[in-house]
Design a protein around this motif. Structure first.
Motif, PDB file in Angstrom:
ATOM      1  N   ARG A  63     104.495  -0.112  41.712  1.00  0.00           N
ATOM      2  CA  ARG A  63     103.202  -0.785  41.555  1.00  0.00           C
ATOM      3  C   ARG A  63     102.737  -0.730  40.108  1.00  0.00           C
ATOM      4  NH1 ARG A  63      97.427   0.849  44.356  1.00  0.00           N
ATOM      5  NH2 ARG A  63      96.280  -0.963  43.609  1.00  0.00           N
ATOM      6  N   MET A  64     102.913   0.429  39.462  1.00  0.00           N
ATOM      7  CA  MET A  64     102.520   0.534  38.057  1.00  0.00           C
ATOM      8  C   MET A  64     103.458  -0.277  37.172  1.00  0.00           C
ATOM      9  SD  MET A  64      99.799   2.212  38.093  1.00  0.00           S
ATOM     10  CE  MET A  64      99.594   2.351  36.320  1.00  0.00           C
ATOM     11  N   GLN A  65     104.707  -0.406  37.584  1.00  0.00           N
ATOM     12  CA  GLN A  65     105.642  -1.219  36.805  1.00  0.00           C
ATOM     13  C   GLN A  65     105.198  -2.677  36.787  1.00  0.00           C
ATOM     14  OE1 GLN A  65     109.713  -0.916  38.002  1.00  0.00           O
ATOM     15  NE2 GLN A  65     110.362  -2.628  36.732  1.00  0.00           N
ATOM     16  N   THR A  66     104.677  -3.147  37.926  1.00  0.00           N
ATOM     17  CA  THR A  66     104.162  -4.511  37.980  1.00  0.00           C
ATOM     18  C   THR A  66     103.004  -4.699  37.002  1.00  0.00           C
ATOM     19  OG1 THR A  66     104.784  -4.649  40.305  1.00  0.00           O
ATOM     20  CG2 THR A  66     103.205  -6.274  39.503  1.00  0.00           C
ATOM     21  N   LYS A  67     102.142  -3.680  36.900  1.00  0.00           N
ATOM     22  CA  LYS A  67     101.010  -3.764  35.977  1.00  0.00           C
ATOM     23  C   LYS A  67     101.465  -3.761  34.519  1.00  0.00           C
ATOM     24  CE  LYS A  67      97.366  -1.682  38.814  1.00  0.00           C
ATOM     25  NZ  LYS A  67      96.332  -0.637  38.881  1.00  0.00           N
ATOM     26  N   THR A  68     102.637  -3.164  34.248  1.00  0.00           N
ATOM     27  CA  THR A  68     103.108  -3.056  32.863  1.00  0.00           C
ATOM     28  C   THR A  68     104.226  -4.035  32.572  1.00  0.00           C
ATOM     29  OG1 THR A  68     104.564  -1.232  33.538  1.00  0.00           O
ATOM     30  CG2 THR A  68     102.421  -0.644  32.627  1.00  0.00           C
ATOM     31  N   ASP A  69     104.286  -5.156  33.313  1.00  0.00           N
ATOM     32  CA  ASP A  69     105.242  -6.218  33.003  1.00  0.00           C
ATOM     33  C   ASP A  69     104.865  -6.879  31.682  1.00  0.00           C
ATOM     34  OD1 ASP A  69     106.902  -5.914  35.128  1.00  0.00           O
ATOM     35  OD2 ASP A  69     105.953  -7.444  36.383  1.00  0.00           O
ATOM     36  N   PRO A  70     105.848  -7.443  30.961  1.00  0.00           N
ATOM     37  CA  PRO A  70     105.554  -8.126  29.690  1.00  0.00           C
ATOM     38  C   PRO A  70     104.526  -9.232  29.877  1.00  0.00           C
ATOM     39  CG  PRO A  70     107.907  -7.838  29.946  1.00  0.00           C
ATOM     40  CD  PRO A  70     107.295  -7.411  31.242  1.00  0.00           C
ATOM     41  N   GLY A  71     103.567  -9.296  28.965  1.00  0.00           N
ATOM     42  CA  GLY A  71     102.535 -10.318  29.006  1.00  0.00           C
ATOM     43  C   GLY A  71     101.241  -9.875  29.647  1.00  0.00           C
ATOM     44  N   ASN A  72     101.267  -8.777  30.405  1.00  0.00           N
ATOM     45  CA  ASN A  72     100.043  -8.279  31.029  1.00  0.00           C
ATOM     46  C   ASN A  72      99.102  -7.674  29.986  1.00  0.00           C
ATOM     47  OD1 ASN A  72     101.196  -9.019  33.400  1.00  0.00           O
ATOM     48  ND2 ASN A  72     101.326  -6.968  34.266  1.00  0.00           N
TER      49      ASN A  72
END
Length: 525
Positions: free
Chosen positions: A56-65
């Protein structure tokens, strides 16, 4: 804003809590471009550990976020290749990461918002409301705004049993005269949904669009992957202005993203596939300054034909003097910008529109009904059955057939329906007709020719003329020998009804169908 993907990715397991305690990741963030002026945005490394490495945190730290990082600033010895450096660099040892820009899944929709969305979807004039909510300060452009509205909602991605993927993203190309508000329209559209972005012209490179690999000399050494605009706009919209000014090699890099929804990269020690399920709204200007309906699009805009074929809809914005329309536009500008008699306020507020699109994307997955399928099939088959003979122009191909299905699915999502009706199919067909008439109409034959719309080098009309010239060249070669005078060939072709014989011969030479061993002489290969 996050610029680079993490150096390592945690692998989920049954004992997730134990695994993530042992995981660590590095990311690079840079300050938002809005607060920088005349210089490159500053960046800093961020160290993530333990619970900050969960999926879930990886989704928040995807490029462009866009994120807010809370942590402790620490020092790390800087790595300089070939020497032991005593220089120190700072980094953030993160304790918490908070998303600033809301993702599709995290758009908060209250019961009151849901009630408003359902009321909108049930409105009989919902499509007109959407059109008037997209850049209301710009007068007209109804078909284009309707197509963009469908692009925001998007079609359905289909994964077949053989693991092949049929995209649901809708791509639109705008080509037109100067001062027809292409750039202003794209600027506004890029702000309507989360992760939407706007890039322009010569400032766009292949690495800036797709992805690139760079050497990290400062911290960990080795090679790191940096994501481009298409990856940063994953599951959203990317507006590309001055599309024809992008380098050809950079345009070629977009092929995979536009059709497959991924970007594959294999450089240095990194082999990776990044998600890029991004809808593209591109705008370009004709070579000759103004759009000419009598010339194929390939001769008007410098874009590879293989890339042109991937756009579902293409629209021409023409500035044609018309006293009645000119007066309306002038009045609209005066009332909106100067007199204050009219406010360019969207009928649907941007915040509500964003929630509307997010709700439809999350809850609606329409299936094609038999009635809608038959309507699309009937349009496709009837348009093609008018073609007689192998050399006749092809009016429509399976690419447009799939585009019609995507547009119809998007139309169903607007009304929050899980079934695509005949009405949705007809709406998609009407938009496709507008696009085909503007770019695929051949004035010489009075028929639609998809080769003109998709930028193919040789259209059906030119192919038939080339066949006539080749027959004449064959006949002259048998009587006059291999070296045939070019003037004689052109004269015979004109007698057979090929009015632009010189242009046809030049095209044959360019395409390598024949060659000229010396000036004034032509030979068949």
């Amino acid at each position: 804003m996050i610029r680079r993907p993490p150096r390592s990715t945690p692998k989920p397991s049954s004992a997730a809590s134990d695994v993530y305690k042992r995981q660590a990741r590095w990311i690079v963030i840079e300050e938002p471009f809005e607060i920088t002026s005349g210089e490159r945005p500053s960046d800093i490394m961020v160290y993530l550990k333990e619970d900050l490495t969960t999926p879930r945190m990886q989704t928040k730290t995807d490029p462009g976020n866009r994120i807010k990082v809370i942590g402790v600033i620490k020092q790390l010895q800087k790595r300089v290749r070939g020497s032991r450096s005593r220089q120190m660099e700072i980094y953030i040892d993160a304790n918490w990461v908070e998303a600033i820009e809301v993702e599709w899944e995290e758009v908060e929709i209250t019961p009151e918002d849901e009630k408003k969305i359902i009321e909108l979807a049930n409105s009989p004039n919902i499509y007109e409301k959407l059109v008037e909510s997209i850049a209301p300060a710009l007068y007209g452009l109804r078909e284009i705004k309707e197509a963009i509205a469908l692009q925001l909602f998007g079609g359905e991605t289909h994964i077949l049993k053989d693991r092949s993927r049929v995209r649901g993203e809708i791509h639109i190309l705008l080509v037109g005269d100067p001062s027809t508000a292409k750039s202003a329209l794209m600027k506004v559209v890029s702000t309507l949904i989360p992760r939407g972005r706007y890039v322009s012209g010569k400032g766009v490179t292949g690495a800036g669009l797709t992805a690139t690999v760079v050497r990290d000399e400062e911290f960990l050494g080795g090679w790191v992957l940096e994501a481009g605009a298409l990856v940063m706009s994953n599951r959203s919209l990317l507006c590309i202005d001055e599309f024809e000014k992008i380098e050809k090699t950079d345009q070629i890099a977009m092929h995979e993203a536009m059709e497959q929804g991924t970007i594959s990269i294999a450089k240095a020690s990194i082999v990776a596939t990044l998600p890029a399920q991004t809808s593209i709204l591109a705008g370009g200007n004709p070579k000759l300054g103004r759009f000419d309906p009598y010339l194929p699009i390939k001769e008007q805009i410098t874009v590879p034909e293989t890339l042109l074929a991937r756009f579902d809809l293409k629209f021409a914005l023409r500035d044609i003097p018309n006293p009645e329309i000119d007066e309306r536009i002038a009045d609209h500008i005066l009332k909106v910008r100067h007199y204050g008699e009219k406010e360019a306020t969207p009928l649907i507020e941007p915040s509500l529109l964003r929630k509307y699109v997010a709700y439809a994307r999350k809850n609606c997955h329409p299936k094609l009904s038999k009635e809608a399928g038959e309507a699309i099939k009937e349009f496709f088959v009837k348009l093609r059955e008018k073609v007689k003979g192998e050399e006749a122009p092809v009016p429509i191909t399976l690419r447009q057939y799939e585009a019609l299905i995507r547009l119809a699915e998007a139309s169903a999502k607007v009304q929050l329906r899980n079934v695509v009706t005949r009405e949705d199919a007809l709406r998609a067909i009407n938009l496709m007709k507008v696009s085909l008439r503007q770019f695929g109409f051949d004035p010489e034959t009075g028929m639609l020719d998809i080769d003109r719309a998709e930028g193919q080098r040789i259209t059906a009309t030119q192919r038939s003329k080339i066949r006539i010239v080749l027959d004449i060249l064959e006949e002259l070669t048998s009587t006059m020998g291999r070296n045939v005078p070019m003037d004689e060939l052109i004269k015979r072709a004109r007698d057979k009804g090929v009015s632009d014989a010189e242009e046809i011969v030049r095209k044959m030479l360019r395409e390598g169908i024949c060659f000229s061993p010396q000036p004034g002489v032509i030979q068949k290969i």
